[in-house]
Design a protein around this motif. Sequence first.
Motif, PDB file in Angstrom:
ATOM      1  N   LEU A  78       0.792  -1.246   0.016  1.00  0.00           N
ATOM      2  CA  LEU A  78       0.333  -0.019   0.048  1.00  0.00           C
ATOM      3  C   LEU A  78       0.966   1.216   0.334  1.00  0.00           C
ATOM      4  O   LEU A  78       0.563   2.355  -0.426  1.00  0.00           O
ATOM      5  N   MET A 101      -3.511  12.507   5.097  1.00  0.00           N
ATOM      6  CA  MET A 101      -4.026  11.301   5.395  1.00  0.00           C
ATOM      7  C   MET A 101      -2.473  10.631   5.459  1.00  0.00           C
ATOM      8  O   MET A 101      -1.997   9.323   6.537  1.00  0.00           O
ATOM      9  N   LEU A 117      -8.792   3.528  15.831  1.00  0.00           N
ATOM     10  CA  LEU A 117      -8.709   2.172  15.786  1.00  0.00           C
ATOM     11  C   LEU A 117     -10.249   0.854  16.270  1.00  0.00           C
ATOM     12  O   LEU A 117     -10.845   0.309  15.801  1.00  0.00           O
ATOM     13  N   PHE A 120     -13.323   1.801  16.227  1.00  0.00           N
ATOM     14  CA  PHE A 120     -13.872   1.660  14.833  1.00  0.00           C
ATOM     15  C   PHE A 120     -13.976   0.612  14.468  1.00  0.00           C
ATOM     16  O   PHE A 120     -15.370  -0.219  14.660  1.00  0.00           O
ATOM     17  N   THR A 139      -2.062   0.454   8.432  1.00  0.00           N
ATOM     18  CA  THR A 139      -2.685   1.620   8.164  1.00  0.00           C
ATOM     19  C   THR A 139      -1.190   2.605   8.728  1.00  0.00           C
ATOM     20  O   THR A 139      -1.461   3.250   7.593  1.00  0.00           O
ATOM     21  N   MET A 142       2.053   1.726   6.447  1.00  0.00           N
ATOM     22  CA  MET A 142       2.601   2.152   5.066  1.00  0.00           C
ATOM     23  C   MET A 142       2.948   3.560   4.987  1.00  0.00           C
ATOM     24  O   MET A 142       3.416   4.629   4.176  1.00  0.00           O
TER      25      MET A 142
ATOM     26  N   TRP B  15      -8.516   2.540   1.972  1.00  0.00           N
ATOM     27  CA  TRP B  15      -7.637   2.034   2.601  1.00  0.00           C
ATOM     28  C   TRP B  15      -7.326   3.316   4.299  1.00  0.00           C
ATOM     29  O   TRP B  15      -8.094   2.960   5.119  1.00  0.00           O
ATOM     30  N   LEU B  16      -7.043   4.318   4.480  1.00  0.00           N
ATOM     31  CA  LEU B  16      -6.633   5.318   4.714  1.00  0.00           C
ATOM     32  C   LEU B  16      -8.209   6.137   4.703  1.00  0.00           C
ATOM     33  O   LEU B  16      -8.171   6.888   6.086  1.00  0.00           O
ATOM     34  N   LEU B  17      -9.290   6.147   4.308  1.00  0.00           N
ATOM     35  CA  LEU B  17     -10.313   6.708   4.632  1.00  0.00           C
ATOM     36  C   LEU B  17     -10.723   5.611   5.512  1.00  0.00           C
ATOM     37  O   LEU B  17     -11.474   6.258   6.606  1.00  0.00           O
ATOM     38  N   VAL B  18     -11.049   4.445   4.961  1.00  0.00           N
ATOM     39  CA  VAL B  18     -11.721   3.576   6.739  1.00  0.00           C
ATOM     40  C   VAL B  18     -10.859   3.704   7.638  1.00  0.00           C
ATOM     41  O   VAL B  18     -11.144   3.150   8.450  1.00  0.00           O
ATOM     42  N   PHE B  19      -9.383   3.034   7.526  1.00  0.00           N
ATOM     43  CA  PHE B  19      -9.197   3.188   8.718  1.00  0.00           C
ATOM     44  C   PHE B  19      -8.544   4.246   9.200  1.00  0.00           C
ATOM     45  O   PHE B  19      -8.209   3.973  10.672  1.00  0.00           O
ATOM     46  N   PHE B  20      -8.411   4.446   8.651  1.00  0.00           N
ATOM     47  CA  PHE B  20      -7.637   6.816  10.214  1.00  0.00           C
ATOM     48  C   PHE B  20      -8.827   7.879   9.902  1.00  0.00           C
ATOM     49  O   PHE B  20      -9.087   8.266  10.867  1.00  0.00           O
ATOM     50  N   LEU B  21      -9.039   7.861   8.664  1.00  0.00           N
ATOM     51  CA  LEU B  21     -10.887   8.803   8.768  1.00  0.00           C
ATOM     52  C   LEU B  21     -12.007   8.468   9.475  1.00  0.00           C
ATOM     53  O   LEU B  21     -11.890   9.441  10.461  1.00  0.00           O
ATOM     54  N   VAL B  22     -12.643   7.244   9.219  1.00  0.00           N
ATOM     55  CA  VAL B  22     -13.452   6.811   9.179  1.00  0.00           C
ATOM     56  C   VAL B  22     -13.187   6.927  11.392  1.00  0.00           C
ATOM     57  O   VAL B  22     -14.147   7.292  11.590  1.00  0.00           O
TER      58      VAL B  22
END
Lengths: 271, 365
Positions: A78, A101, A117, A120, A139, A142, B15-22
């Motif tokens: 990634l 990000m 996390l 989430f 995450t 990467m 990936w970043l949207l799901v695991f970082f921003l959300v």
Amino acid sequence: MRKFSWFNATSLTFGFAFLYLPMLILIIYSFNESRLVTVWAGFSTKWYGELFQNEAFLDAAWVTIKVAFWSSTLATILGTMAAYIMVRTGQFRGRGLFSGMIYAPLVMPEVITGLSLLLFFIAIGLDRGVITIVLAHTTFAMCYVSVVVTSRLVSFDQSLEEAALDLGCTPFDAFRSVTLPIIMPAVISGWLLAFTLSLDDLVIASFTSGPSSTTLPIKIFSAVRLGVTPEINALSTIMIGLVTIGVISASLVSRSMSIKARADERRAEQG
Amino acid sequence: MNWRARLLIFVPYAWLLVFFLVPFGIVLKISLSDIALAIPPYVPTMKDGFWTMITGLDLENYAFIGAGAVFATFALIVLAVGMFQILYPRVRRALIPDARYGIFDSAAVALTALAVAVVNIAVLVAVLSFLFPILSDFVNIPDFLYFAAYLSSLKIALISTFLTLLIGYPIAYGMARSAEHWRPTLLMLVILPFWTSFLIRVYAWMGILSTEGYLNQLLLNIGIISDPLVILNTNVAVYIGIVYTYLPFMVLPIYAALDKMDDSLVEAAEDLGCTTLSAFWLVTAPLSKPGVIAGCFLVFIPTLGEFVIPSLLGGSNTLMIGKVLWEEFFNNRDWPVASAVAVILLLILIIPIVLFQRNQQGDES
């Protein structure tokens, strides 16, 4: 040739003594016979023996290595993709958010990343275990990989890629046969960085691990809270030794690879 | 743009949207919820229906941790720094007419500018609180713990960043001035600790600093002290731990800046009559500034939310916000308050993070 300066020599000596003495003391006292960690009672390797009989530590070490392997591999894929996008793809919608990000996790306090996390994973109903730690580590790792790979991507000659495209390669073929070999040293060091980051991480792993998936840092932390023990000294010595061997061999490999890559580039230019 | 390029962008982006921003969105939502004896331990949740959930959210947790006061303090600090930046060149022009100035002149100018900025802000605060008494409700602090923890984290982060700079700069300088063939080895020696486990490096100091530790034994044997020093579980141990673990982050960017520098500039300054010290201050120091700034941010930002160092080396009276968040979450199981603490910490960090990125981009271009 510069003249020798006492000031520089002193600052370097004290600086490196400060960096290395604590670890040196730790290593020396891991071979201490006595359980009293501050009293030297003769040389012994018995704490290493006890360490290898401690099932809990061995299990945790196995979990840690599994997590580190999978998360660093995913993070490398990634992160390399992300670096390629940042360097080679022009403007696209949401580029600003994307670069934000990529960079934010590098400086984000671990307690925040870990907490977010965990909340989430609970919100989407994913049971905590090895998988959640792998997802969390991927995450943040990467982003480190993408920084390492980006620095290599910006420094190499883009015309090599364009030449491959002109000669009829598909973009994917051009990436695989031209770009990837050139950036390989950076990809490998990115993978190693991701691996050690995952190996070291305590905070994010504590938040995202389940009761059945304790990693080594979590184990060490709970043991260390009660004070200094010779077993932990022995474990630390093993970890320091592994990292030292790993870093030195990685730097030798990457140096020889980049020398070879540069020689290839030069030959390509001449021939 | 073809579909392949779109797919390439989509995968890491998603990936970043799901695991970082959300996840941050979820933290924000929970920080607005109330604690409950349920699994998960907060209400309202999506189960109550979307609209009930939205209307059930309130700012209670933020009021509880004294977010208004934290913000007011933070705004004042930012204001003071901004005012200082504006005042500094003016004061310098007023005090020192020609361009020749040394370390002591710079210090005098900085102190004057700082004093003027602080007086201005004090006057501003006095006027505001006189004109708008309602502001006192906004900065009301129900539980002093969190406010004290934010302030104390800020203090610890600032002091340890300064100490790291003090120790890291000479090391970076010595490296950049060392013989060419030594530099890769020295660089490796600085990077190596960075790869070694953070936890182990902090742990190494526990054995050194404890009451029966190696440092006390050494000092007692030499006879410098007659009673063991109490260092472990105090803030001093926290400073030592932070300086030790974050030193490579300070040394590397400064070294990079100094390494790029052209040595003949310093020689030219010395030929033109500068002393070694003033040549350093007038030539080397300004040229290494981007590295110093980058290093300071790299130490300051993560230190502010540090958890491992205060919990292993600090004592029960070492207040740091990372530790408070951890205890709120794992010990008190108050997820909404822990989330509110995290959101405020994040908001405080946004300014230094943005400044850091701007510094990096300015350095690259």
